[in-house]
Design an enzyme around this catalytic site. Structure first.
Site, mmCIF file in Angstrom:
data_model
loop_
_atom_site.group_PDB
_atom_site.id
_atom_site.type_symbol
_atom_site.label_atom_id
_atom_site.label_comp_id
_atom_site.label_asym_id
_atom_site.label_seq_id
_atom_site.Cartn_x
_atom_site.Cartn_y
_atom_site.Cartn_z
ATOM 1 N N ASN A 59 -0.924 3.704 -10.934
ATOM 2 C CA ASN A 59 -1.461 3.294 -9.631
ATOM 3 C C ASN A 59 -1.729 1.784 -9.565
ATOM 4 O OD1 ASN A 59 -3.410 6.362 -9.160
ATOM 5 N ND2 ASN A 59 -1.357 5.872 -8.416
ATOM 6 N N ASP B 203 -5.006 14.480 -5.099
ATOM 7 C CA ASP B 203 -3.890 13.798 -4.442
ATOM 8 C C ASP B 203 -3.873 14.086 -2.935
ATOM 9 O OD1 ASP B 203 -1.650 12.209 -4.312
ATOM 10 O OD2 ASP B 203 -0.256 13.729 -5.045
HETATM 11 C C1 IPE Z 1 -1.594 11.000 -9.278
HETATM 12 O O1 IPE Z 1 -1.292 10.813 -7.931
HETATM 13 C C2 IPE Z 1 -2.734 10.128 -9.672
HETATM 14 C C3 IPE Z 1 -4.017 10.448 -9.061
HETATM 15 C C4 IPE Z 1 -4.275 11.446 -8.258
HETATM 16 C C5 IPE Z 1 -5.103 9.577 -9.424
HETATM 17 P P1 IPE Z 1 -0.107 9.856 -7.454
HETATM 18 O O2 IPE Z 1 -0.048 9.977 -5.990
HETATM 19 O O3 IPE Z 1 -0.306 8.515 -8.027
HETATM 20 O O4 IPE Z 1 1.146 10.535 -8.175
HETATM 21 P P2 IPE Z 1 2.687 10.526 -7.815
HETATM 22 O O5 IPE Z 1 3.086 9.088 -7.674
HETATM 23 O O6 IPE Z 1 2.847 11.270 -6.535
HETATM 24 O O7 IPE Z 1 3.326 11.221 -8.968
HETATM 25 C C1 IPE Z 2 -4.659 10.136 -4.328
HETATM 26 O O1 IPE Z 2 -4.158 9.967 -3.054
HETATM 27 C C2 IPE Z 2 -5.549 8.979 -4.739
HETATM 28 C C3 IPE Z 2 -4.912 8.060 -5.685
HETATM 29 C C4 IPE Z 2 -3.797 8.253 -6.308
HETATM 30 C C5 IPE Z 2 -5.616 6.826 -5.968
HETATM 31 P P1 IPE Z 2 -2.846 9.134 -2.757
HETATM 32 O O2 IPE Z 2 -3.240 7.725 -2.474
HETATM 33 O O3 IPE Z 2 -1.850 9.315 -3.827
HETATM 34 O O4 IPE Z 2 -2.357 9.835 -1.411
HETATM 35 P P2 IPE Z 2 -0.874 10.199 -0.999
HETATM 36 O O5 IPE Z 2 -0.271 10.952 -2.149
HETATM 37 O O6 IPE Z 2 -0.177 8.907 -0.750
HETATM 38 O O7 IPE Z 2 -1.036 11.035 0.217
HETATM 39 MG MG MG Z 3 -0.323 10.609 -4.143
#
Ligand code: IPE
Ligand code: IPE
Ligand code: MG
Length: 235
Positions: free
Chosen positions: A63, A15
């Site tokens: 996502n 993340d």
């Molecule tokens: C969790 O991250 C999913 C992945 C890292 C693939 P998100 O960024 O989607 O999770 P939330 O929304 O902060 O819980």
């Molecule tokens: C994790 O990074 C990757 C996916 C969930 C696809 P994020 O896209 O959630 O990055 P933040 O949490 O917005 O920084």
């Molecule tokens: Mg995230």
């Protein structure tokens, strides 16, 4: 079960790509690009350390609800990644597999997933398991549905439904449960990842954003893990 510090399986919630990009004044897509590059490095490092399974949460079922242009960017990165970096990992004797709902993905992506799984199935190094379009609740539900169908057809009796045959219906059926679950970026939640399998995992939360994660930090976490007492409910 005894106090066990073998690190057979590490699972990571990758993340913080978006925040990493924002911090440098770049579009979110650049964070995802950098994040994808780090995957290869961490996979190689874990393989060299003798880790047997590395599961990486790359894209959750939730996502899919992000803006279309971000989903499109992530899918085109994945498309490219399947052809380049992941193919390159074959040379490192790494076995590749995917968990998640494949029917949500475009046909060419699914085809390339099958190809990589097939081409690496005899590799004897670490298993790199990528969770893409993955949701643990969906995984648990489809396991329940499969078992219900077996019971309905008379192939299994209701009272024989147990932890073992339930686990066997999950995407992760040939894998041990994770010993360690790491989440980067400072968030402290599980976000629908390995809800069943992480029952006795040790959790590590680091503020490091995924694109800045390193083999050194992975080493540090493994060291800390060794001083955790795993009790499994015993005293
Ligand atoms: C969790 O991250 C999913 C992945 C890292 C693939 P998100 O960024 O989607 O999770 P939330 O929304 O902060 O819980
Ligand atoms: C994790 O990074 C990757 C996916 C969930 C696809 P994020 O896209 O959630 O990055 P933040 O949490 O917005 O920084
Ligand atoms: Mg995230």
């Amino acid at each position: 079960m005894t106090d066990n510090h073998n690190v057979e399986h590490i699972a990571i919630i990758m993340d913080g790509n978006g925040r990493w990009a924002k911090k440098q004044g770049l579009p979110r897509s650049m964070g995802h690009k950098k994040g994808a590059e780090i995957v290869k490095e961490i996979a190689k490092a874990a393989n060299e350390k003798g880790v047997k399974f590395l599961t990486l949460y790359a894209f959750s079922t939730e996502n899919w609800g992000r803006p279309k242009d971000e989903v499109d960017t992530l899918m085109s990165l994945l498309r490219q990644y399947l052809k380049t970096d992941l193919s390159e990992l074959k040379k490192n004797n790494i076995r590749i597999r995917f968990i998640g709902e494949r029917n949500m993905l475009d046909a060419d992506i699914v085809q390339n997933m099958h190809r990589l799984e097939r081409e690496t199935q005899d590799n004897t190094g670490m298993c790199l398991c990528l969770a893409i379009s993955y949701g643990a609740r969906q995984e648990i539900l489809q396991a329940a549905q499969k078992l219900a169908a077996l019971v309905k057809n008379g192939d299994l009796s209701e009272s024989d439904v147990d932890i073992q045959n339930f686990s066997a219906m999950l995407y992760t059926h040939e894998m041990p449960d994770p010993d360690i679950v790491i989440r980067t970026s400072g968030e402290q939640r599980i976000s629908n990842f390995l809800l069943w399998q992480a029952a006795y995992a040790e959790f590590f939360f680091t503020k490091t954003l995924w694109p800045d994660f390193s083999a050194q930090e992975l080493d540090d976490i493994i060291e800390q893990f060794k001083s955790r007492e795993r009790r499994y409910g015993k005293i």
